[in-house]
Design a protein around this motif. Structure first.
Motif, PDB file in Angstrom:
ATOM      1  N   LEU A 158       0.831  -1.210   0.000  1.00  0.00           N
ATOM      2  CA  LEU A 158       0.000   0.000   0.000  1.00  0.00           C
ATOM      3  C   LEU A 158       0.864   1.258   0.000  1.00  0.00           C
ATOM      4  O   LEU A 158       0.582   2.224  -0.724  1.00  0.00           O
ATOM      5  CB  LEU A 158      -0.919  -0.004   1.222  1.00  0.00           C
ATOM      6  CG  LEU A 158      -2.006  -1.090   1.252  1.00  0.00           C
ATOM      7  CD1 LEU A 158      -2.656  -1.161   2.627  1.00  0.00           C
ATOM      8  CD2 LEU A 158      -3.062  -0.829   0.180  1.00  0.00           C
ATOM      9  N   ALA A 159       1.926   1.252   0.804  1.00  0.00           N
ATOM     10  CA  ALA A 159       2.812   2.421   0.872  1.00  0.00           C
ATOM     11  C   ALA A 159       3.538   2.636  -0.449  1.00  0.00           C
ATOM     12  O   ALA A 159       3.674   3.774  -0.912  1.00  0.00           O
ATOM     13  CB  ALA A 159       3.815   2.248   2.016  1.00  0.00           C
ATOM     14  N   PRO A 166       7.785   1.653  -7.861  1.00  0.00           N
ATOM     15  CA  PRO A 166       7.488   0.428  -8.616  1.00  0.00           C
ATOM     16  C   PRO A 166       7.090  -0.712  -7.679  1.00  0.00           C
ATOM     17  O   PRO A 166       7.759  -0.961  -6.671  1.00  0.00           O
ATOM     18  CB  PRO A 166       8.802   0.133  -9.352  1.00  0.00           C
ATOM     19  CG  PRO A 166       9.854   0.895  -8.616  1.00  0.00           C
ATOM     20  CD  PRO A 166       9.184   2.102  -8.059  1.00  0.00           C
ATOM     21  N   LEU A 167       6.013  -1.383  -8.017  1.00  0.00           N
ATOM     22  CA  LEU A 167       5.505  -2.466  -7.181  1.00  0.00           C
ATOM     23  C   LEU A 167       6.220  -3.772  -7.490  1.00  0.00           C
ATOM     24  O   LEU A 167       6.652  -4.016  -8.624  1.00  0.00           O
ATOM     25  CB  LEU A 167       4.015  -2.646  -7.419  1.00  0.00           C
ATOM     26  CG  LEU A 167       3.110  -1.512  -6.921  1.00  0.00           C
ATOM     27  CD1 LEU A 167       1.687  -1.712  -7.411  1.00  0.00           C
ATOM     28  CD2 LEU A 167       3.140  -1.431  -5.415  1.00  0.00           C
ATOM     29  N   PRO A 168       6.350  -4.654  -6.501  1.00  0.00           N
ATOM     30  CA  PRO A 168       6.954  -5.961  -6.749  1.00  0.00           C
ATOM     31  C   PRO A 168       6.056  -6.839  -7.607  1.00  0.00           C
ATOM     32  O   PRO A 168       4.903  -6.492  -7.888  1.00  0.00           O
ATOM     33  CB  PRO A 168       7.119  -6.537  -5.337  1.00  0.00           C
ATOM     34  CG  PRO A 168       6.045  -5.878  -4.542  1.00  0.00           C
ATOM     35  CD  PRO A 168       5.921  -4.484  -5.110  1.00  0.00           C
ATOM     36  N   ALA A 169       6.581  -7.983  -7.997  1.00  0.00           N
ATOM     37  CA  ALA A 169       5.826  -8.888  -8.864  1.00  0.00           C
ATOM     38  C   ALA A 169       4.608  -9.467  -8.166  1.00  0.00           C
ATOM     39  O   ALA A 169       3.590  -9.750  -8.808  1.00  0.00           O
ATOM     40  CB  ALA A 169       6.736 -10.021  -9.354  1.00  0.00           C
ATOM     41  N   LEU A 228      -7.921  -1.005  -1.713  1.00  0.00           N
ATOM     42  CA  LEU A 228      -7.024  -2.075  -2.147  1.00  0.00           C
ATOM     43  C   LEU A 228      -6.836  -2.143  -3.660  1.00  0.00           C
ATOM     44  O   LEU A 228      -6.436  -3.186  -4.183  1.00  0.00           O
ATOM     45  CB  LEU A 228      -7.560  -3.422  -1.630  1.00  0.00           C
ATOM     46  CG  LEU A 228      -7.717  -3.511  -0.102  1.00  0.00           C
ATOM     47  CD1 LEU A 228      -8.266  -4.869   0.295  1.00  0.00           C
ATOM     48  CD2 LEU A 228      -6.395  -3.237   0.599  1.00  0.00           C
ATOM     49  N   HIS A 229      -7.068  -1.052  -4.351  1.00  0.00           N
ATOM     50  CA  HIS A 229      -6.914  -1.055  -5.801  1.00  0.00           C
ATOM     51  C   HIS A 229      -5.434  -1.076  -6.187  1.00  0.00           C
ATOM     52  O   HIS A 229      -4.554  -0.680  -5.420  1.00  0.00           O
ATOM     53  CB  HIS A 229      -7.574   0.186  -6.398  1.00  0.00           C
ATOM     54  CG  HIS A 229      -6.955   1.466  -5.911  1.00  0.00           C
ATOM     55  ND1 HIS A 229      -7.173   1.954  -4.639  1.00  0.00           N
ATOM     56  CD2 HIS A 229      -6.115   2.352  -6.507  1.00  0.00           C
ATOM     57  CE1 HIS A 229      -6.506   3.078  -4.481  1.00  0.00           C
ATOM     58  NE2 HIS A 229      -5.849   3.340  -5.605  1.00  0.00           N
ATOM     59  N   GLU A 230      -5.171  -1.520  -7.416  1.00  0.00           N
ATOM     60  CA  GLU A 230      -3.860  -1.430  -8.065  1.00  0.00           C
ATOM     61  C   GLU A 230      -2.737  -2.100  -7.263  1.00  0.00           C
ATOM     62  O   GLU A 230      -1.605  -1.617  -7.224  1.00  0.00           O
ATOM     63  CB  GLU A 230      -3.503   0.034  -8.342  1.00  0.00           C
ATOM     64  CG  GLU A 230      -4.464   0.705  -9.311  1.00  0.00           C
ATOM     65  CD  GLU A 230      -4.154   2.179  -9.524  1.00  0.00           C
ATOM     66  OE1 GLU A 230      -3.121   2.645  -9.005  1.00  0.00           O
ATOM     67  OE2 GLU A 230      -4.953   2.860 -10.179  1.00  0.00           O
ATOM     68  N   ALA A 258     -11.845  -5.260  -5.433  1.00  0.00           N
ATOM     69  CA  ALA A 258     -11.108  -4.092  -5.926  1.00  0.00           C
ATOM     70  C   ALA A 258     -10.323  -4.387  -7.193  1.00  0.00           C
ATOM     71  O   ALA A 258      -9.624  -3.515  -7.711  1.00  0.00           O
ATOM     72  CB  ALA A 258     -10.165  -3.573  -4.840  1.00  0.00           C
ATOM     73  N   GLY A 259     -10.413  -5.621  -7.684  1.00  0.00           N
ATOM     74  CA  GLY A 259      -9.730  -5.978  -8.928  1.00  0.00           C
ATOM     75  C   GLY A 259      -8.344  -6.550  -8.759  1.00  0.00           C
ATOM     76  O   GLY A 259      -7.614  -6.719  -9.747  1.00  0.00           O
TER      77      GLY A 259
END
Length: 329
Positions: A158-159, A166-169, A228-230, A258-259
């Motif tokens: 979330l942070a 960049p988000l992890p896998a 909790l999106h994206e 939330a997808g």
């Protein structure tokens, strides 16, 4: 039905922890007890570890002899934000890294009550940014954690999302603690079994120690309360005999709505932290094997997406080349 090995484990945990719990030991005593209990946990054969410091944060690399050096499992241990260490989880993280064919970076984040929120989250962010600074691509990092470490994993995602990093896998939560409020309905559900009731009342108190001056309903303290999106794909494992079972199901349902791609794996009759006893309990090895299958699927999906992108790019590159040739003519 749980295996005979698990039934023996449950009897042992009840006999060894209930007398201590009734005396309401200090956090220092519980930490020492957990450290002593971890002395019988050994690293899997063919897995090595090296200690390091990340800007003052104690951490260690856990490296199977056969591991993809490009990929990292960032691991956040459990313990109600007040207990646990690199020592208590080293064996299980080693077994998990070996099954996944990845090296793991485990961190000893700061704990409550000495260091309430946001200390643990700051340490998790520090470790993640450090990995990026070391040249590891975000799409080659998976973040995992158990219990409070699973909740911290979700808070980290979330942070990162909110800070546009960049988000992890993917994220992996082994019985993650998603709601520090711990509703009264949960207390009622587990009241018939003494060991679960003691566990529930203990973590209810630890939640307040961790949150400190921040409300328990704060999204980065109780991730189930967040938007909790994206988020990247998630694997959540839980047992219907755990105190945290209801919370995990609630988080999975909200994230799915939330997808977020959520893989929920539910086990029957297993005690909290059953993963730690992978050497003795077949259900623990089964759970770790399922984590490895999930990570294999993540990498396979990445490769398939890359192949599709190549296929799309080739005609475009050919058209561009033909246009340049016509311009010369």
């Amino acid at each position: 039905m749980p295996s005979p090995q698990h039934l023996l484990l449950k009897q042992f945990l009840t006999a060894s922890t209930m007398p201590l719990a009734r005396r309401r030991p200090s956090i220092a005593a519980m930490r020492l007890s957990l450290e002593l209990g971890s002395l019988g946990q050994f690293m899997p054969w063919g897995v090595h570890f090296d200690s390091l410091q990340i800007e003052g944060l104690a951490a260690e690399w856990i490296r199977p002899e056969i591991a993809d050096s490009r990929r990292v499992l960032l691991y956040l241990h459990g313990g109600g934000y007040v207990l646990g260490s690199l020592n208590t989880h080293r064996s299980m993280v080693g077994a998990l890294a070996q099954r996944c064919g990845m090296q793991a970076l485990a961190i000893d984040y700061r704990k409550a009550p000495e260091h309430p929120f946001p200390a643990a989250l700051e340490d998790a962010l520090l470790a993640y940014r450090w990995l990026l600074g070391q040249g590891y691509a975000a799409h080659n990092i998976i973040v995992a954690g158990d219990s409070a470490g699973g909740g911290l994993m979700l808070a980290l995602l979330l942070a990162l999302r909110d800070q546009h990093l960049p988000l992890p896998a993917a994220g992996i939560g082994l019985s993650p603690w998603t709601d520090l409020v711990l509703p009264t309905s949960t207390i009622r559900r587990v009241a018939d079994e003494e060991i679960q009731l003691v566990e529930a009342l203990a973590i209810r108190g630890w939640g307040g120690l961790y949150a400190g001056d921040v409300p328990l309903t704060s999204p980065l303290v109780s991730p189930v309360r967040a938007r909790l999106h994206e988020l990247p794909p998630l694997l959540l494992q839980t047992s219907d005999a755990e105190v945290l079972y209801d919370d995990v199901l609630a988080f999975a349902a909200k994230a799915t709505k939330a997808g977020v791609p959520v893989t929920l794996q539910s086990f029957s009759g297993l005690v909290h932290w059953w993963h730690l006893f992978w050497r003795y309990v077949p259900e623990a090895r089964e759970a770790l094997d399922k984590v490895a299958c999930f990570t294999t699927g993540i990498w396979a999906a990445q490769q398939a997406a890359a192949q599709v992108l190549k296929t799309v790019r080739r005609p475009a590159e050919k058209l561009s080349s033909d246009a340049r040739l016509r311009a010369r003519l």
